[in-house]
Write an enzyme that holds these catalytic residues in place. Structure first.
Site, short mmCIF file in Angstrom:
data_model
loop_
_atom_site.label_atom_id
_atom_site.label_comp_id
_atom_site.label_asym_id
_atom_site.label_seq_id
_atom_site.Cartn_x
_atom_site.Cartn_y
_atom_site.Cartn_z
N GLY A 36 0.80 -1.22 0.00
CA GLY A 36 0.00 0.00 0.00
C GLY A 36 0.83 1.26 0.00
CB SER B 279 4.69 -1.41 -8.60
OG SER B 279 3.41 -0.89 -8.34
CG ASP C 165 -0.16 3.95 -6.34
OD1 ASP C 165 -1.19 4.45 -5.87
OD2 ASP C 165 0.30 2.85 -5.97
#
Ligand code: PMV
Length: 328
Positions: free
Chosen positions: A116, A120, A164
């Site tokens: 979380g 990546s 992200d």
């Protein structure tokens, strides 16, 4: 040789709901992935990923995607090393117009995988920047974010928001709503992170929420409620109102639990943080295991988490206002 780093992130608010077009506020944290790319004379790609977890590994493979690396590591690690890095290198080749460029790629990361914290995305963002600079092309952070999103989208079979990758590329606190991504003028935030040592399966968790949303009107309402909460949270963030932010984080954790994405370990860490006097605490990311984020200016929460059985690691990680960064 070119080296770049990019930060991980926590979700202050809005994970899962962001998948259905609601806004989310991820915040970059001072934990980074660092990627070095060095041009090879052939078209092969050699990836060295020493610190993705405690067990380092090395894998060498060619740019021919049919060739599967023959190594004994968990699938998640392998896909981190192959899918994400392959995708990042393809984006750099495309940006520089050098379709057959080979690289030695070295990855070091302070961000636990699949927990979380956007590991990546940080690896992909740093790899695109390092490899494209190695090929003589400088990309701005928005272009890196857009290209990194393409990579995540492909590797995660379309189950990825821009949160992200945008947050990692630009740093700071950001607002993501569909394809609309912008910076938020935020104060420094005293994040404390608790990590249970495990990981959740993002694909399964996203599918589970989707099923609930299709089956029950009140699950769909819960997702809408998270969207309302994020809008309220953005006001509290801009006003630097840590008490209100904490209250909304607690609320968000409750709504995420109702959607079935919390876990006993995450709940235990959230309660340890609240009992220690944190302004608020919630899971971050897909859930199922991994990390919680709390807000506390004192050392109480970190200390309490370190004494929590379900917590493998607790650390302070302030808001990182810098995104992708050239290291060498
Ligand atoms: O666990 P992470 O950091 O990959 O976050 C997943 C967040 C979700 O909202 C559940 C999915 C997404 O791509 O936004």
């Amino acid at each position: 040789m070119a080296t770049s780093s990019a930060p991980g992130k926590v979700y202050l608010f809005g994970e899962h709901a962001v998948v259905y077009g609601e806004p989310a506020i991820p915040c970059a944290i001072e934990r980074r992935a660092t990627v070095t790319a060095e041009r090879r004379s052939d078209d092969r790609l050699r990836v060295d990923a020493m610190d993705l977890t405690l067990d380092g590994f090395t894998v060498e493979y060619s740019s021919d995607t049919d060739e599967t690396p023959d190594i004994d590591v968990p699938d998640s690690l392998l896909s981190a090393a192959t899918g994400y890095v392959d995708g990042a290198i393809s984006q750099a080749r495309d940006a520089a117009g050098a379709s057959d460029a080979g690289f030695e790629v070295t990855i070091e990361s302070e961000i636990p995988l699949g927990a979380g914290l956007g590991s990546s995305a940080a690896v992909v963002v740093a790899a695109i920047d390092a490899a494209s600079r190695e090929l003589g092309t400088d990309l701005d952070s928005r272009e890196i974010a857009a290209r990194a999103y393409e990579v995540e989208y492909d590797v995660q079979n379309g189950q990825a928001s821009r949160a992200d990758t945008f947050c990692s590329a630009t740093g700071g606190a950001v607002r993501v709503e569909g394809s609309d991504c912008s910076a938020i003028d935020a104060p420094n935030l005293p994040f404390v992170i608790g990590y249970d040592g495990g990981a959740g399966d993002t694909g399964d968790l996203v599918s589970g929420v989707r099923e609930l949303r299709e089956r029950y009107g009140f699950a769909a309402d819960t997702i809408d409620a998270i969207g309302d909460l994020v809008r309220e949270g953005e006001r509290a963030l801009v006003a630097s109102d840590l008490e209100a932010l904490g209250e909304l984080m607690d609320f968000d954790h409750g709504l995420l639990s109702a959607l079935g994405v919390s876990a006993r370990s995450l709940d235990a860490m959230v309660w340890a943080a609240r009992d220690a006097g944190a302004f608020g605490a919630k899971l971050t990311g897909a859930g199922g295991g991994g990390c919680i984020v709390a807000l506390d200016e004192s050392e109480e929460t970190t200390g309490a988490l370190r004494h929590t059985v379900d917590c493998a690691e607790a650390f302070r990680a302030e808001l990182d206002t810098e995104g992708v960064r050239k290291e060498a």
